[in-house]
Design an enzyme around this catalytic site. Sequence first.
Site, PDB file in Angstrom:
ATOM      1  N   LYS A   1       3.017   9.979   8.292  1.00 34.26           N
ATOM      2  CA  LYS A   1       2.320   9.619   9.339  1.00 34.26           C
ATOM      3  C   LYS A   1       2.853   9.887  10.980  1.00 34.26           C
ATOM      4  CE  LYS A   1      -0.239   5.598   7.784  1.00 34.26           C
ATOM      5  NZ  LYS A   1      -1.620   5.692   7.964  1.00 34.26           N
TER       6      LYS A   1
ATOM      7  N   ASP B   1       9.498   2.762   1.566  1.00 34.75           N
ATOM      8  CA  ASP B   1       8.270   3.396   2.249  1.00 34.75           C
ATOM      9  C   ASP B   1       7.912   2.935   3.648  1.00 34.75           C
ATOM     10  OD1 ASP B   1       5.865   4.141   2.715  1.00 34.75           O
ATOM     11  OD2 ASP B   1       4.698   3.754   0.888  1.00 34.75           O
TER      12      ASP B   1
ATOM     13  N   PHE C   1       0.876  -1.216  -0.021  1.00 32.55           N
ATOM     14  CA  PHE C   1      -0.090  -0.056  -0.144  1.00 32.55           C
ATOM     15  C   PHE C   1       1.025   1.340  -0.078  1.00 32.55           C
ATOM     16  CE2 PHE C   1      -2.469   3.371   1.685  1.00 32.55           C
ATOM     17  CZ  PHE C   1      -3.761   3.331   1.157  1.00 32.55           C
TER      18      PHE C   1
HETATM   19  C1  LIG Z   1       3.239   2.536   3.806  1.00 31.87           C
HETATM   20  C2  LIG Z   1       2.307   3.487   3.425  1.00 31.87           C
HETATM   21  N1  LIG Z   1       2.506   4.356   2.450  1.00 31.87           N
HETATM   22  C3  LIG Z   1       1.407   5.662   2.163  1.00 31.87           C
HETATM   23  C4  LIG Z   1       0.551   5.716   2.782  1.00 31.87           C
HETATM   24  C5  LIG Z   1      -0.486   6.871   2.366  1.00 31.87           C
HETATM   25  O1  LIG Z   1      -0.501   7.718   3.151  1.00 31.87           O
HETATM   26  P1  LIG Z   1      -1.376   9.004   3.095  1.00 31.87           P
HETATM   27  O2  LIG Z   1      -2.920   8.399   3.851  1.00 31.87           O
HETATM   28  O3  LIG Z   1      -0.907   9.630   4.319  1.00 31.87           O
HETATM   29  O4  LIG Z   1      -1.421   9.668   1.928  1.00 31.87           O
HETATM   30  C6  LIG Z   1       0.140   4.754   3.654  1.00 31.87           C
HETATM   31  C7  LIG Z   1      -0.963   5.067   4.625  1.00 31.87           C
HETATM   32  O5  LIG Z   1      -1.357   4.169   5.480  1.00 31.87           O
HETATM   33  C8  LIG Z   1       1.055   3.589   4.144  1.00 31.87           C
HETATM   34  O6  LIG Z   1       0.770   2.770   5.181  1.00 31.87           O
END
Ligand SMILES: Cc1ncc(COP(=O)(O)O)c(C=O)c1O
Length: 391
Positions: A247, A218, A133
């Site tokens: 986050k 990520d 994700f």
């Molecule tokens: C690993 C990862 N990357 C990207 C995102 C996307 O983040 P955002 O909701 O702040 O756009 C998330 C959100 O859960 C995530 O867990």
Amino acid sequence: MTNTELGIERWQHNIMNNYGTPAIVLERGQGARVWDVDGREYIDFLAGIAVNILGHAHPAIIEAVTKQLSTLGHVSNFAAHKPGLELAERLISLVGKPGKVFFCNSGAEVNETAIKISRMTGKSHIASLEHSFHGRTMGALTLTGQPKKYEPFRPLLPDVTFSEPNDIEGLRAAITPKTSALWLEPIQGEGGVLPLTREFMQASRQFCTDNSALLVVDEVQTGIARTGTWFAYEHSDIEPDVLLLAKGLGGGIPIGACIALGEYGDLLGPSSHGATFGGNPVASAAALAVLRVVEEDNLMARALEIEAAFRAGLENAPGVIEVRGEGAMIGVKIAGDYAPAVEKRARELGLIINAPNTEIIRLVPPLVVTDEDLRVGIERLVQALGDCAQS
Ligand SMILES: Cc1ncc(COP(=O)(O)O)c(C=O)c1O
């Protein structure tokens, strides 16, 4: 009508249904506890989905944000400012290698930034992982290995392929000299708290190096002390080329940081990218406060204590077949597809958790959770597991 029912009715009339109807309407929080509009108290093991590392209403964030807002709240990116400069330097020193930072506001945006960086290599193929994700914007969505999320939005970015997490041979085949970058999360969060193995992480690094592809890690969910180290990649003794944070970095104030290491930090030149609010003085001040408290209060060690408490309390709980993850990012796999029922029952018992899929319960509490809240929260979860396993 209760205040909650009223709040939900208003929500249904005025807010898009992309998340589905919420079950609770929250009013305030303190530490790892929150209260809803009817005065019910909950222990919060979700922390805004791994965001509120310092819990709710932490005095250090309140003070930093208040002070900064009354000094210099927002400026355009045509001006530099002290909190942004300090934050960039601090992040680069935590990574321990020269690099450059781009600030934005969210996890999706750091991924979009890295997609642009990867295009600057002159190649376009991106290798990603099934079940991953990376966000909901069109580029980040294309890299997200969950067809249910991306299928309705085709056409997507071209030239993106997926292989299975922890399948080293599959990965070897997926990365070629035409690959611009490999994307991975050290622990797949939304995909069900699935850790990548040390061997797989090391193979990822090697295949990227061999094919001149960027390794984009990520850490939007795993970063900033959640797994017991500043960054989860440290557990595998590898180094990324691009590191993505959001986050937990702002502890609840929106900020994302895309850190490109070495020469890759210079790939985006003037007018290639931007974000009006990215890393503004207030968001940067909040992030600096988070980083300071993590260090001063030794919250990396606390993450490991949280893991130990979860493992001790849950490994033999009813219906549990696996407790996985690292530090304060734990997935509880249950023997059936009733995780949403456990989530609901836990809420009735005064505990907020979530089920990223039907067989996994995710626990990502604030790192400041007290021993008492940890004990009571685990007790409530064990009861919810028991109630749902029996019924
Ligand atoms: C690993 C990862 N990357 C990207 C995102 C996307 O983040 P955002 O909701 O702040 O756009 C998330 C959100 O859960 C995530 O867990």
